[in-house]
Design a protein around this motif. Sequence first.
Motif, mmCIF file in Angstrom:
data_model
loop_
_atom_site.group_PDB
_atom_site.id
_atom_site.type_symbol
_atom_site.label_atom_id
_atom_site.label_comp_id
_atom_site.label_asym_id
_atom_site.label_seq_id
_atom_site.Cartn_x
_atom_site.Cartn_y
_atom_site.Cartn_z
ATOM 1 N N VAL A 44 -16.651 -40.772 -31.914
ATOM 2 C CA VAL A 44 -16.413 -42.151 -31.455
ATOM 3 C C VAL A 44 -15.385 -42.104 -30.322
ATOM 4 C CG1 VAL A 44 -15.804 -44.483 -32.196
ATOM 5 C CG2 VAL A 44 -16.701 -42.847 -33.866
ATOM 6 N N PRO A 45 -15.706 -42.654 -29.144
ATOM 7 C CA PRO A 45 -14.760 -42.568 -28.030
ATOM 8 C C PRO A 45 -13.548 -43.491 -28.233
ATOM 9 C CG PRO A 45 -16.712 -43.791 -27.365
ATOM 10 C CD PRO A 45 -16.960 -43.306 -28.761
ATOM 11 N N VAL A 56 -6.757 -38.444 -27.979
ATOM 12 C CA VAL A 56 -7.205 -38.413 -29.364
ATOM 13 C C VAL A 56 -8.727 -38.546 -29.454
ATOM 14 C CG1 VAL A 56 -6.945 -40.905 -29.814
ATOM 15 C CG2 VAL A 56 -6.665 -39.275 -31.694
ATOM 16 N N ARG A 57 -9.309 -37.872 -30.449
ATOM 17 C CA ARG A 57 -10.755 -37.896 -30.692
ATOM 18 C C ARG A 57 -11.011 -38.173 -32.157
ATOM 19 N NH1 ARG A 57 -10.562 -38.442 -26.128
ATOM 20 N NH2 ARG A 57 -11.223 -37.083 -24.428
ATOM 21 N N PHE A 96 -12.280 -47.197 -30.522
ATOM 22 C CA PHE A 96 -11.458 -47.325 -31.727
ATOM 23 C C PHE A 96 -9.969 -47.608 -31.468
ATOM 24 C CE2 PHE A 96 -11.341 -42.665 -31.151
ATOM 25 C CZ PHE A 96 -10.001 -42.393 -31.346
ATOM 26 N N ILE A 97 -9.453 -47.319 -30.280
ATOM 27 C CA ILE A 97 -8.037 -47.622 -30.019
ATOM 28 C C ILE A 97 -7.778 -49.143 -30.106
ATOM 29 C CG2 ILE A 97 -6.150 -47.550 -28.313
ATOM 30 C CD1 ILE A 97 -6.441 -44.846 -29.517
ATOM 31 N N LEU A 153 -16.258 -50.132 -39.169
ATOM 32 C CA LEU A 153 -15.468 -49.194 -38.361
ATOM 33 C C LEU A 153 -13.998 -49.229 -38.767
ATOM 34 C CD1 LEU A 153 -16.331 -49.272 -34.548
ATOM 35 C CD2 LEU A 153 -16.274 -47.328 -36.080
ATOM 36 N N GLU A 154 -13.496 -50.450 -38.964
ATOM 37 C CA GLU A 154 -12.089 -50.604 -39.299
ATOM 38 C C GLU A 154 -11.767 -49.950 -40.638
ATOM 39 O OE1 GLU A 154 -10.598 -54.570 -37.493
ATOM 40 O OE2 GLU A 154 -9.783 -54.448 -39.522
#
Length: 275
Positions: free
Chosen positions: A72-73, A62-63, A77-78, A27-28
């Motif tokens: 991805v919510p 943001v999306r 990811f924040i 993901l990162e």
Amino acid sequence: QAKARGRNGYRFYAPSMTGEGVERLRLETWLRRSLEKDEMFLNYQPQVEIDTGRLIGVEALVRWNHPELGLVPPVRFIPLAEDSGFISQLGEWVLAQACRQMVRWEAAGLVVPKIAVNLSVRQFERGTIVRTVGDILRETGLAPHRLQLEVTESLIMNTGDALQYINGLHALGVSLAIDDFGTGYSSLAYLKQMPVQTLKIDRSFIKDIHEDANDEAIAIAIIQLGKSMNLSVIAEGVETDEQAAFLLRHGCKQAQGYFYSRPVMPDDLLHRWLP
Ligand code: C2E
Ligand code: MG
Ligand code: MG
Ligand code: MG
């Protein structure tokens, strides 16, 4: 991996039960390339005056639409973006995009009074936040008073120079809101020194406001606090008519939530709210 198609044709991302670490690393890596690949976009959620239903502003949210993972919510990811430092870049992009959108709406005939943008604590730690916001306002041509920055209590309490930065932002002419108010631990004495204009009552207190006496008491206390400190108070997560009526009865004049509108694409906002 969740592959089922959700609403709007987006697939919603859910992590697999195993391999959390691998998942996170993947993901990162993807996250770092998301901006150049044009996978990020903003939704806008209306903020309204409860008694008239008038549009008083929007919050930019943001999306991330990843080609394989789907939508991805932000809660997924924040925090990753914060840990890796990518949030500085992402946060700047969000700010610029949000300001540009305000100018675009205006060109199309819709004057949205203000736009609220979330800031992360990591954007403060770099020490360049005041210059960044100033530059973006200048580049986009948005009047500073139409930008509201949302910070959390923990950002204020855990950033060494928070007061200095917040004063700097205030001096630019932007307004400040405390997001998720009531869920952190801020000192009221400290709050009093801050040039903050708005308290946002957290959704968790609104949710069961009719069944839970504690939530009701907390919401009323925040509204009173706002009144006595001369701050505007807006309730988050308003989903029903009853919640809106309760808030109005107790002196909270502004709300945001699914009852009014979900976060939407810019054109949806335009079509719905154009005079
Ligand atoms: P937040 O700033 O408190 O934003 C409100 C969240 O509540 C949004 O979730 C919104 O979609 C959701 N919401 C609004 N009305 C309702 C309602 O009536 N019912 C329910 N159940 N939910 C409602 P979202 O978009 O998933 O964002 C979650 C959090 O992610 C935000 O909470 C914010 O802390 C963070 N976030 C989103 N965009 C950004 C960004 O651009 N930068 C930073 N730093 N954080 C962001
Ligand atoms: Mg917010
Ligand atoms: Mg909030
Ligand atoms: Mg919240």
